[in-house]
Design a protein around this motif. Structure first.
Motif, PDB file in Angstrom:
ATOM      1  N   LEU A 198       0.824  -1.204   0.000  1.00  0.00           N
ATOM      2  CA  LEU A 198       0.000   0.000   0.000  1.00  0.00           C
ATOM      3  C   LEU A 198       0.863   1.261   0.000  1.00  0.00           C
ATOM      4  O   LEU A 198       0.462   2.294  -0.538  1.00  0.00           O
ATOM      5  CB  LEU A 198      -0.939   0.011   1.202  1.00  0.00           C
ATOM      6  CG  LEU A 198      -2.069   1.040   1.132  1.00  0.00           C
ATOM      7  CD1 LEU A 198      -2.999   0.764  -0.043  1.00  0.00           C
ATOM      8  CD2 LEU A 198      -2.853   1.082   2.429  1.00  0.00           C
ATOM      9  N   ILE A 214       1.264   2.850  -3.478  1.00  0.00           N
ATOM     10  CA  ILE A 214       0.061   2.990  -4.300  1.00  0.00           C
ATOM     11  C   ILE A 214       0.110   4.229  -5.190  1.00  0.00           C
ATOM     12  O   ILE A 214      -0.380   4.197  -6.332  1.00  0.00           O
ATOM     13  CB  ILE A 214      -1.211   2.982  -3.428  1.00  0.00           C
ATOM     14  CG1 ILE A 214      -2.437   2.724  -4.308  1.00  0.00           C
ATOM     15  CG2 ILE A 214      -1.340   4.261  -2.599  1.00  0.00           C
ATOM     16  CD1 ILE A 214      -3.632   2.233  -3.550  1.00  0.00           C
ATOM     17  N   TYR A 215       0.709   5.307  -4.726  1.00  0.00           N
ATOM     18  CA  TYR A 215       0.788   6.505  -5.570  1.00  0.00           C
ATOM     19  C   TYR A 215       1.959   6.439  -6.539  1.00  0.00           C
ATOM     20  O   TYR A 215       2.000   7.197  -7.509  1.00  0.00           O
ATOM     21  CB  TYR A 215       0.884   7.762  -4.702  1.00  0.00           C
ATOM     22  CG  TYR A 215      -0.414   8.090  -3.991  1.00  0.00           C
ATOM     23  CD1 TYR A 215      -1.537   8.471  -4.703  1.00  0.00           C
ATOM     24  CD2 TYR A 215      -0.512   8.000  -2.602  1.00  0.00           C
ATOM     25  CE1 TYR A 215      -2.729   8.764  -4.045  1.00  0.00           C
ATOM     26  CE2 TYR A 215      -1.700   8.289  -1.941  1.00  0.00           C
ATOM     27  CZ  TYR A 215      -2.805   8.667  -2.680  1.00  0.00           C
ATOM     28  OH  TYR A 215      -3.994   8.948  -2.036  1.00  0.00           O
ATOM     29  N   ASN A 247      -3.273   1.960  -8.500  1.00  0.00           N
ATOM     30  CA  ASN A 247      -4.291   1.417  -7.605  1.00  0.00           C
ATOM     31  C   ASN A 247      -4.281  -0.098  -7.497  1.00  0.00           C
ATOM     32  O   ASN A 247      -4.913  -0.674  -6.608  1.00  0.00           O
ATOM     33  CB  ASN A 247      -5.674   1.886  -8.052  1.00  0.00           C
ATOM     34  CG  ASN A 247      -5.929   3.341  -7.701  1.00  0.00           C
ATOM     35  OD1 ASN A 247      -5.050   4.015  -7.170  1.00  0.00           O
ATOM     36  ND2 ASN A 247      -7.122   3.833  -7.994  1.00  0.00           N
ATOM     37  N   GLN A 261      -2.043  -1.689  -6.370  1.00  0.00           N
ATOM     38  CA  GLN A 261      -1.386  -1.988  -5.095  1.00  0.00           C
ATOM     39  C   GLN A 261      -2.403  -2.267  -3.995  1.00  0.00           C
ATOM     40  O   GLN A 261      -2.091  -2.968  -3.028  1.00  0.00           O
ATOM     41  CB  GLN A 261      -0.487  -0.821  -4.677  1.00  0.00           C
ATOM     42  CG  GLN A 261       0.720  -0.591  -5.589  1.00  0.00           C
ATOM     43  CD  GLN A 261       1.683  -1.761  -5.593  1.00  0.00           C
ATOM     44  OE1 GLN A 261       1.878  -2.410  -6.623  1.00  0.00           O
ATOM     45  NE2 GLN A 261       2.281  -2.032  -4.447  1.00  0.00           N
ATOM     46  N   ALA A 262      -3.615  -1.733  -4.147  1.00  0.00           N
ATOM     47  CA  ALA A 262      -4.658  -2.010  -3.156  1.00  0.00           C
ATOM     48  C   ALA A 262      -5.016  -3.490  -3.165  1.00  0.00           C
ATOM     49  O   ALA A 262      -5.119  -4.132  -2.115  1.00  0.00           O
ATOM     50  CB  ALA A 262      -5.892  -1.153  -3.434  1.00  0.00           C
ATOM     51  N   ALA A 304      -7.205   0.304   1.608  1.00  0.00           N
ATOM     52  CA  ALA A 304      -7.179  -0.415   0.326  1.00  0.00           C
ATOM     53  C   ALA A 304      -8.583  -0.547  -0.246  1.00  0.00           C
ATOM     54  O   ALA A 304      -8.803  -0.351  -1.453  1.00  0.00           O
ATOM     55  CB  ALA A 304      -6.533  -1.784   0.511  1.00  0.00           C
ATOM     56  N   PHE A 322      -9.750   2.706  -1.721  1.00  0.00           N
ATOM     57  CA  PHE A 322      -9.223   2.912  -3.072  1.00  0.00           C
ATOM     58  C   PHE A 322     -10.032   2.156  -4.113  1.00  0.00           C
ATOM     59  O   PHE A 322     -10.079   2.549  -5.280  1.00  0.00           O
ATOM     60  CB  PHE A 322      -7.754   2.493  -3.140  1.00  0.00           C
ATOM     61  CG  PHE A 322      -6.788   3.600  -2.832  1.00  0.00           C
ATOM     62  CD1 PHE A 322      -6.444   4.536  -3.795  1.00  0.00           C
ATOM     63  CD2 PHE A 322      -6.234   3.722  -1.559  1.00  0.00           C
ATOM     64  CE1 PHE A 322      -5.564   5.573  -3.513  1.00  0.00           C
ATOM     65  CE2 PHE A 322      -5.349   4.752  -1.267  1.00  0.00           C
ATOM     66  CZ  PHE A 322      -5.014   5.685  -2.244  1.00  0.00           C
ATOM     67  N   TRP A 367       8.255   7.083  -3.396  1.00  0.00           N
ATOM     68  CA  TRP A 367       6.853   6.656  -3.287  1.00  0.00           C
ATOM     69  C   TRP A 367       5.910   7.808  -2.926  1.00  0.00           C
ATOM     70  O   TRP A 367       4.685   7.637  -2.968  1.00  0.00           O
ATOM     71  CB  TRP A 367       6.688   5.510  -2.312  1.00  0.00           C
ATOM     72  CG  TRP A 367       7.289   5.595  -0.921  1.00  0.00           C
ATOM     73  CD1 TRP A 367       8.304   4.842  -0.430  1.00  0.00           C
ATOM     74  CD2 TRP A 367       6.850   6.437   0.169  1.00  0.00           C
ATOM     75  NE1 TRP A 367       8.563   5.161   0.889  1.00  0.00           N
ATOM     76  CE2 TRP A 367       7.674   6.128   1.291  1.00  0.00           C
ATOM     77  CE3 TRP A 367       5.863   7.412   0.330  1.00  0.00           C
ATOM     78  CZ2 TRP A 367       7.543   6.768   2.517  1.00  0.00           C
ATOM     79  CZ3 TRP A 367       5.738   8.054   1.549  1.00  0.00           C
ATOM     80  CH2 TRP A 367       6.563   7.731   2.619  1.00  0.00           C
TER      81      TRP A 367
END
Length: 484
Positions: free
Chosen positions: A219, A222-223, A227, A229-230, A356, A359, A481
């Motif tokens: 997580l 994620i940026y 997404n 990664q959620a 998560a 998102f 990140w």
């Protein structure tokens, strides 16, 4: 306070001297000391306790945790001089953490333990060692962005390259994946672990920690990676922590120089105060945890202090815009000698799941995980004797948390609650940089225009690895990140 981290080093030094894996033979190879253990006698179970003690004392409860808690205004300390509480930090402040704790301490000893375990086919120690390496490399990545890893322990390379943060996170996930495999094999083979000061030999809990950390780090990106990664974070949930009993909390001893690092810091060097920002946040939600986090004054009020001001101890006279400052609670939780220092908790894993799902726009599911995360944290605080709440009172409080149905506001609520639950933990600083929440005020006196984006490189690489050390501004240059 600038030199505090250089002084409260006793526990780690004692442990490392007693179990040191750095042989004297490199310097004194003409004689053999009959009183010193041979390399064959320094087995995996001899190395492990010192690794875990240093990891907990110097990292999870040491300088990185103090910087994180001061910078995110969870706590306050008295003073208006150049100091981490006023957002000042330079290369000398990070020397111990970078050079002695991480590189010549935890990572070197973990590599040695893994090497011995591979030679002895002891998969339980390989798995534990790789979890330790992953956790420590993540601290390097999160606080410095770029750092030596792929070449760090190659004896033929005196000036290792600095791997970028993306490469470090790839290595972190590989370590945890390999740890998961080795721990599974060890569990299936019935292998045992001796002198495990974290989980008392429970390989199942070590495996849960490995998967919980994978969720945390998935997580985190994620940026930077999108997404997806959620979903990745959620995929580790079922094999992660299942209750508060799985928390990775290191317990300290009730004796001088072996006690909790926060207790040592407050007892020996600097009184720690609950921050006014934290008090206001808790009061805004009538949060019962305030009584667990701070002591009341004589008038039964808890009034927070602020960084960047000289605080009058035990005074009811005006200090800034407050009347008196509440020290951290000594009621049996955070600063008792035997209080545990957490590296990761079950409640944090549930907060990760909540975010998560947010998102993924699954807001009802996210709300359920949010409430369960707060519930888990409240139950832990109650179990530690800091406050008294009935199960009904806990449920009534968590039911007041109604998650917004848009990502930004939902994330704000989740991270604010996670910030409260992760009191005195490193993750508050990582979450703040990644999400921008909570919206944190600056100290009243400050030597930086913003909360620093990272740690500066320590003196050693600046002097001895000049060609490879990145040229950065630690105050303003974001880590990879941090791309929101």
């Amino acid at each position: 306070m600038k030199n505090i981290n250089k002084k409260i080093f006793n526990l780690s030094i004692i442990l490392l001297l007693s179990i040191t894996t750095n042989s004297c033979s490199d310097y004194l190879d003409v004689n053999t000391d009959p009183d010193s253990p041979s390399d064959s006698q320094i087995t995996e179970d001899v190395i492990l306790p010192g690794i875990l003690a240093q990891l907990s004392y110097e990292l999870a409860g040491g300088y990185p945790a103090r910087a994180a808690s001061l910078w995110t205004q969870q706590i306050a300390s008295s003073g208006i001089t150049r100091d981490i509480s006023t957002l000042y930090i330079d290369d000398s402040d990070t020397n111990n953490t970078w050079q002695y704790t991480i590189y010549t301490g935890v990572l070197k000893d973990a590599a040695n333990m893994v090497s011995k375990a591979e030679a002895n086919e002891n998969e339980q120690y390989i798995g534990i060692g790789k979890v330790v390496q992953a956790y420590t490399v993540a601290i390097l990545a999160d606080f410095w962005d770029e750092a030596p890893w792929s070449e760090a322990f190659n004896p033929a390379i005196l000036k290792p390259k600095f791997d970028n943060q993306e490469a470090l996170y790839t290595a972190i996930d590989q370590l945890l994946n390999e740890a998961n495999t080795h721990l599974t094999n060890a569990i299936n083979s019935g292998l045992i672990v001796k002198k495990d000061l974290l989980y008392n030999g429970s390989l199942t809990k070590w495996k849960k920690l490995a998967n919980s950390l994978r969720a945390r780090y998935a997580l985190r990106l994620i940026y930077a990676k999108g997404n997806g990664q959620a979903d990745l974070a959620l995929s580790y949930l079922s094999d992660g922590f299942a209750s508060n009993s799985d928390d990775a909390g290191f317990a300290f001893e009730d004796k001088e120089d072996a006690n909790n690092p926060w207790a040592q810091w407050e007892d020996k060097w600097q009184i720690v105060y609950i921050n006014k920002f934290m008090v206001d946040l808790l009061n805004s939600n009538s949060d019962p945890r305030l009584d667990a986090y701070a002591l009341t004054q004589e008038d039964d009020l808890i009034v927070g202090a602020e960084n960047g001001v000289t605080i009058q101890v035990n005074s009811k006279s005006s200090v800034s815009n407050v009347k008196a400052e509440g020290t951290l609670s000594g009621a049996g939780y955070f600063i008792k000698n035997t209080s545990k220092v957490d590296m990761m908790t079950y409640s944090e894993l549930l907060f990760i799941a909540a975010e998560a799902h947010a998102f993924k726009s699954a807001f009802p599911t996210a709300q359920t995980f949010l409430r369960n995360a707060v519930k888990a944290n409240l139950e832990k605080v109650v179990a530690n004797g800091a406050i008294i709440l009935t199960p009904t009172e806990i449920t009534d409080f968590t039911n007041t948390l109604v998650l917004p149905v848009n990502l930004e506001d939902a994330q704000k609520m989740i991270i604010e609650q996670k910030y409260i639950a992760n009191f005195l933990q490193i993750e508050t600083y990582n979450d703040y940089r990644r999400t921008g929440y909570p919206v944190i005020p600056l100290p009243l006196v400050t030597f930086a225009d913003q909360i620093p984006e990272r740690f500066p490189y320590s003196t050693d690489p600046l002097l001895n690895n000049t060609d490879n050390v990145p040229d950065i501004d630690h105050e303003t240059d974001k880590v990879w990140w941090d791309q929101k």
